[in-house]
Design a protein around this motif. Sequence first.
Motif, short mmCIF file in Angstrom:
data_model
loop_
_atom_site.label_atom_id
_atom_site.label_comp_id
_atom_site.label_asym_id
_atom_site.label_seq_id
_atom_site.Cartn_x
_atom_site.Cartn_y
_atom_site.Cartn_z
N ARG A 155 0.83 -1.20 0.00
CA ARG A 155 0.00 0.00 0.00
C ARG A 155 0.87 1.26 0.00
NH1 ARG A 155 -5.40 -0.42 1.90
NH2 ARG A 155 -6.07 -2.58 2.22
N TYR A 156 1.96 1.23 0.77
CA TYR A 156 2.85 2.39 0.81
C TYR A 156 3.49 2.62 -0.56
CZ TYR A 156 6.84 5.34 2.03
OH TYR A 156 7.77 6.35 2.07
N GLY A 157 3.88 1.53 -1.22
CA GLY A 157 4.46 1.67 -2.55
C GLY A 157 3.48 2.29 -3.53
N ARG A 158 2.19 1.87 -3.43
CA ARG A 158 1.20 2.45 -4.32
C ARG A 158 0.94 3.92 -3.99
NH1 ARG A 158 -1.23 -2.79 -3.72
NH2 ARG A 158 -2.67 -2.06 -2.11
N ARG A 159 0.96 4.28 -2.69
CA ARG A 159 0.78 5.69 -2.32
C ARG A 159 1.91 6.54 -2.86
NH1 ARG A 159 -0.33 3.63 2.74
NH2 ARG A 159 1.57 4.52 3.63
N VAL A 160 3.13 6.04 -2.74
CA VAL A 160 4.28 6.78 -3.26
C VAL A 160 4.17 6.95 -4.77
CG1 VAL A 160 6.78 6.71 -3.60
CG2 VAL A 160 5.81 6.09 -1.38
N GLN A 161 3.73 5.89 -5.45
CA GLN A 161 3.59 5.96 -6.90
C GLN A 161 2.50 6.96 -7.30
OE1 GLN A 161 5.58 4.44 -9.19
NE2 GLN A 161 4.47 5.77 -10.62
N GLU B 36 -7.15 3.81 -10.82
CA GLU B 36 -6.23 3.32 -9.79
C GLU B 36 -6.98 2.51 -8.73
OE1 GLU B 36 -4.31 6.71 -8.21
OE2 GLU B 36 -3.07 7.09 -9.99
N MET B 37 -8.17 3.00 -8.36
CA MET B 37 -8.95 2.31 -7.35
C MET B 37 -9.40 0.94 -7.86
SD MET B 37 -9.01 4.16 -4.70
CE MET B 37 -10.24 3.16 -3.88
N GLN B 38 -9.83 0.89 -9.13
CA GLN B 38 -10.24 -0.39 -9.70
C GLN B 38 -9.07 -1.37 -9.73
OE1 GLN B 38 -11.82 0.65 -13.53
NE2 GLN B 38 -13.91 1.05 -12.73
N LYS B 39 -7.89 -0.84 -10.04
CA LYS B 39 -6.70 -1.69 -10.07
C LYS B 39 -6.39 -2.24 -8.68
CE LYS B 39 -1.85 -1.66 -11.45
NZ LYS B 39 -0.74 -0.84 -11.98
N ASP B 40 -6.54 -1.37 -7.64
CA ASP B 40 -6.30 -1.82 -6.27
C ASP B 40 -7.29 -2.89 -5.86
OD1 ASP B 40 -4.25 -0.08 -6.14
OD2 ASP B 40 -5.30 1.44 -4.94
N ARG C 293 0.81 12.11 -9.50
CA ARG C 293 0.18 13.43 -9.37
C ARG C 293 1.18 14.54 -9.62
NH1 ARG C 293 -2.86 10.87 -5.15
NH2 ARG C 293 -1.35 11.51 -3.55
N SER C 294 2.42 14.35 -9.12
CA SER C 294 3.45 15.36 -9.36
C SER C 294 3.76 15.48 -10.85
CB SER C 294 4.72 14.99 -8.58
OG SER C 294 5.75 15.91 -8.82
N ASP C 295 3.85 14.30 -11.52
CA ASP C 295 4.09 14.34 -12.98
C ASP C 295 2.93 15.00 -13.71
OD1 ASP C 295 6.44 13.03 -12.48
OD2 ASP C 295 5.68 11.03 -12.98
N ALA C 296 1.69 14.71 -13.26
CA ALA C 296 0.52 15.32 -13.90
C ALA C 296 0.53 16.83 -13.72
CB ALA C 296 -0.76 14.72 -13.32
N ASN C 297 0.92 17.29 -12.53
CA ASN C 297 1.00 18.74 -12.31
C ASN C 297 2.04 19.39 -13.21
OD1 ASN C 297 -1.00 18.70 -10.34
ND2 ASN C 297 0.47 18.39 -8.66
#
Length: 432
Positions: free
Chosen positions: A47-53, A91-95, A58-62
């Motif tokens: 879960r932490y890895g997915r949060r970091v990703q 992303e939620m569907q993937k999770d 989001r940073s790349d999108a910005n």
Amino acid sequence: MEVQNDGKCCVPDCDSTGHLSGKFDSHSTLNMCPIYHNLTGDDCRQRYGRRVQRRQDRSDANRRELRQKAANSPNTKEDRCAALIENRRKEMQKDVLTVSPSKAQSPNKAHKQKTSSREPDLKGLTPIFDMDMFREAQARAAELIQEQLAAEQEVKRAGIGLVEMGRYEMTVWYSSPYPEEYQCLPKLYICEFCLKYTNSPLILKRHLHKCVRRYPPGDEIYRKGNISFFEVDGETNKQFCQNLCLLAKLFLDHKTLYFDVEPFLFYIMTEADAEGCHIVGYFSKEKQSFLAYNVSCILTLPPYQRQGFGRMLIDFSYLLTKTEGKVGSPEKPLSDLGLISYRSYWKQVILEYLSSYEGKDISIKNVSSQTGINAYDIVSTLQSMGMLKYWKGKHLVLTQKEILDEFRVKLKKRKNPKLIDPKCLHWTPKTK
């Protein structure tokens, strides 16, 4: 928050490995325990890895959004928001698809498995999106709690960081052996008159209303203007001298004297105003020194440093030595700051003597007897200035005109120097 005294998690069958946030390898509280939250350490790390990703995405999108904006992209703000929401939904569907079907439970079964050592299983009771946001908030809170605990532990290891004394707040340089309950305090509060230490400003305020002392508990042996020196016997005023040593250890690396103060005399310099006599600095000396040390420990408190008070302390110690008809030297080894201060003092006193000397032959013995400075210290200072030559088994002092002329010019430029006046000393050496 439940924390075990030994730093271990209180959840049964938990060995304190893993962390709800997935960022750390271990935990010590129930709130951070993966088992309590019906998870495993691997689940939390994934879960932490997915949060970091997601943060990176989001940073790349910005950044892409900024580039599009700079290129006058036709996309509207609403379109960009919709795209971000759609990406989040995917992303939620993937999770959801990554969750093993075997772990899913019916609501009734989940409620039946409630125990005092486990969080109720909430699967099937709320939409997956809400559940995921709740878990993410839990993980973030656990991460912040762990970072706060780590910061508190760091403060405890570092010891006291600040000292509030009178109108000054001083940053601590070294550790001092105050009682254990004071070691973990970020700030120590000290009465500037009796040196009693407390753990809060309220306790100090109450103490100040009762404290009747307004000057050190000893004999005033020197006064000129608002500067005074007090002689305090470590045997007569043991508690005060011990507190003084504890305070000094916060700013001295080489100090080793804390509680065995009876064999020492303490000479405390103060600056007086309407409130009382405020401690500027002090030096201590043995009552009976077999090595002729005239100073055992010397300190100028940080708020008064670089103002000439350190030189006054040193000069006063040599005034007492000369009054006793002796020569003296500070106890070795000197701290780095102490060595700089003493070298500067020795250099100035020796140059003052040489610049006013009218004879032809200069004897180191005579310089020592006139200044009270040990012959070894005089030799080392002259060598550092290049004014000493060893020739035919004798040390010859070279009175270099350039050095003396430069010193005389600097002496004339000094404005309002802080000096010790021997006429203001009212002191008789103690007999054996």
